[in-house]
Design an enzyme around this catalytic site. Sequence first.
Site, PDB file in Angstrom:
ATOM      1  N   ARG A  37      98.754 -73.772 -19.813  1.00 52.80           N
ATOM      2  CA  ARG A  37      97.875 -74.902 -20.123  1.00 52.80           C
ATOM      3  C   ARG A  37      97.910 -75.963 -19.011  1.00 52.80           C
ATOM      4  O   ARG A  37      96.913 -76.634 -18.766  1.00 52.80           O
ATOM      5  CB  ARG A  37      98.247 -75.516 -21.469  1.00 52.80           C
ATOM      6  CG  ARG A  37      97.737 -74.662 -22.613  1.00 52.80           C
ATOM      7  CD  ARG A  37      98.101 -75.222 -23.961  1.00 52.80           C
ATOM      8  NE  ARG A  37      97.300 -74.618 -25.004  1.00 52.80           N
ATOM      9  CZ  ARG A  37      97.496 -74.783 -26.297  1.00 52.80           C
ATOM     10  NH1 ARG A  37      98.483 -75.537 -26.728  1.00 52.80           N
ATOM     11  NH2 ARG A  37      96.712 -74.193 -27.172  1.00 52.80           N
ATOM     12  N   LYS A 201      95.875 -63.486 -42.387  1.00 53.36           N
ATOM     13  CA  LYS A 201      95.065 -63.640 -43.593  1.00 53.36           C
ATOM     14  C   LYS A 201      93.565 -63.517 -43.399  1.00 53.36           C
ATOM     15  O   LYS A 201      93.013 -64.004 -42.424  1.00 53.36           O
ATOM     16  CB  LYS A 201      95.350 -65.010 -44.192  1.00 53.36           C
ATOM     17  CG  LYS A 201      96.764 -65.106 -44.705  1.00 53.36           C
ATOM     18  CD  LYS A 201      96.959 -66.415 -45.409  1.00 53.36           C
ATOM     19  CE  LYS A 201      98.311 -66.408 -46.115  1.00 53.36           C
ATOM     20  NZ  LYS A 201      98.648 -67.732 -46.594  1.00 53.36           N
ATOM     21  N   GLY A 354      96.070 -68.495 -29.003  1.00 60.20           N
ATOM     22  CA  GLY A 354      97.101 -68.246 -30.003  1.00 60.20           C
ATOM     23  C   GLY A 354      97.959 -67.033 -29.711  1.00 60.20           C
ATOM     24  O   GLY A 354      98.330 -66.766 -28.571  1.00 60.20           O
ATOM     25  N   GLY A 377      92.963 -72.302 -32.420  1.00 60.49           N
ATOM     26  CA  GLY A 377      92.136 -72.841 -33.504  1.00 60.49           C
ATOM     27  C   GLY A 377      90.729 -73.168 -33.026  1.00 60.49           C
ATOM     28  O   GLY A 377      89.741 -72.879 -33.706  1.00 60.49           O
TER      29      GLY A 377
HETATM   30  P1  AMP Z   1      97.160 -65.652 -37.578  1.00 59.60           P
HETATM   31  O1  AMP Z   1      97.778 -66.979 -37.261  1.00 59.60           O
HETATM   32  O2  AMP Z   1      96.345 -65.626 -38.808  1.00 59.60           O
HETATM   33  O3  AMP Z   1      96.456 -65.058 -36.366  1.00 59.60           O
HETATM   34  O4  AMP Z   1      98.368 -64.693 -37.928  1.00 59.60           O
HETATM   35  C1  AMP Z   1      99.346 -64.344 -37.003  1.00 59.60           C
HETATM   36  C2  AMP Z   1     100.502 -63.801 -37.774  1.00 59.60           C
HETATM   37  O5  AMP Z   1     100.075 -62.690 -38.537  1.00 59.60           O
HETATM   38  C3  AMP Z   1     101.614 -63.311 -36.900  1.00 59.60           C
HETATM   39  O6  AMP Z   1     102.707 -64.162 -37.041  1.00 59.60           O
HETATM   40  C4  AMP Z   1     101.911 -61.918 -37.439  1.00 59.60           C
HETATM   41  O7  AMP Z   1     103.292 -61.656 -37.616  1.00 59.60           O
HETATM   42  C5  AMP Z   1     101.207 -61.910 -38.784  1.00 59.60           C
HETATM   43  N1  AMP Z   1     100.847 -60.560 -39.216  1.00 59.60           N
HETATM   44  C6  AMP Z   1     100.173 -59.641 -38.524  1.00 59.60           C
HETATM   45  N2  AMP Z   1     100.107 -58.483 -39.219  1.00 59.60           N
HETATM   46  C7  AMP Z   1     100.775 -58.661 -40.367  1.00 59.60           C
HETATM   47  C8  AMP Z   1     101.071 -57.821 -41.484  1.00 59.60           C
HETATM   48  N3  AMP Z   1     100.672 -56.565 -41.514  1.00 59.60           N
HETATM   49  N4  AMP Z   1     101.784 -58.354 -42.491  1.00 59.60           N
HETATM   50  C9  AMP Z   1     102.196 -59.642 -42.432  1.00 59.60           C
HETATM   51  N5  AMP Z   1     101.956 -60.477 -41.424  1.00 59.60           N
HETATM   52  C10 AMP Z   1     101.246 -59.999 -40.399  1.00 59.60           C
END
Ligand code: AMP
Length: 397
Positions: A37, A201, A354, A377
Amino acid sequence: MLNKKTVDDINVKGKRVLVRCDFNVPLIDGKITDENRLVAALPTIKKLINDGGKVILCSHLGKPKGEAKKDLSLAPVAARLSELLGQEVVFAADDNVVGEHAKEAVANMKDGDVVLLENTRFRPEETKNEDAFSKDLASLCDIFVNDAFGTAHRAHCSNVGVTKFVDTAVVGYLMEKEIAFLGNAVNDPKRPFVAILGGAKVSSKISVIENLLDKVDTLIIGGGMMFTFIKAMGGQIGKSLLEEDYLDYALKMIDKAKEKNVNLLLPVDVVIADDFSNDANRQTVKADAIPDGWMGLDIGPETEKIFADAVKDAKTVVWNGPMGTFEMPNFASGTKAVAKALANTDATTIIGGGDSAAAVNQLGFGDKMTHISTGGGASLEFLEGKELPGVAAANNK
Ligand code: AMP
């Protein structure tokens, strides 16, 4: 095309220019562990120095929640920036950001000098976008430049509020570049256009999925969010991450993909674990046949191949979110495979900040990507088709 004024549209000679940067870098024991950054901010800073501006930099760092916290001071950033720029960056160490040190440092500036203010989030008004701090910031400058893409999806004093009290507000080169890459990819992509979404999610990426289904030729879904889709289609997902409230939504998206002729790719096999831990017992099974008591933590080897194949002939690829719990080495294979596939394709490859950006850089594929966004984000909100307040606040062309 960006309809906002940029640093190329202003004359900064002899003027005090406040530049909102994104210096929100990871720090361990006062050492910067990833300086991407900082490097990304240099073109704008150098341009303003060369044009004879008095360059006053500001940024937030972490979440000090409106209080001065020593371990979240920007002092280490001033030191490293001095090295990167090859000239002193004077650090104004005011707990209230715009205090005696900042005022004196700015009063003493000559053309081409650089001052860095303390962490803007030491002020409680910052994240509430309250006028008192916006006015303080504006009192230091004649011109405002916003180059902090990483915070552009927030309306805070240092990127939005301040523009109410400064006549000239423009965007910097990093902001311009981020918007050009993400904007072109989403609104005028060379086809085939493939988007890869992962992460935990579905709920945090609803609007992204919906918006991208209107634009892409192929949508790949991995990560924790895949299980809500697989369950919605009648699969057995054991104790994998599930968002019950989004089962209907997942079915709707599957229908929308059919309707729009989008090739929706979901994993066919997954690596499962009997516990949420790197040392858990592991096995690879069909994605819709996960036994009770087991959870899916990564995509499987067959899926890795299918996903890699899907990007091989793509012309534009956007990726946001890991394919599994890549922080655990035993479940990082899928995320690595996608990073590698992107490194090997001739497509324009855009990494949406991210975790995916961190993964690509850690694996040493950083320079093989066309563009790695500095904002997780912000890039997501951009992919949702939203207007970013930090961009909207700049003067129109
Ligand atoms: P996000 O911030 O929504 O992009 O989520 C990133 C996070 O999703 C990371 O910390 C991963 O460890 C988690 N993640 C990815 N795949 C899985 C999974 N199959 N089960 C639980 N967490 C997950």
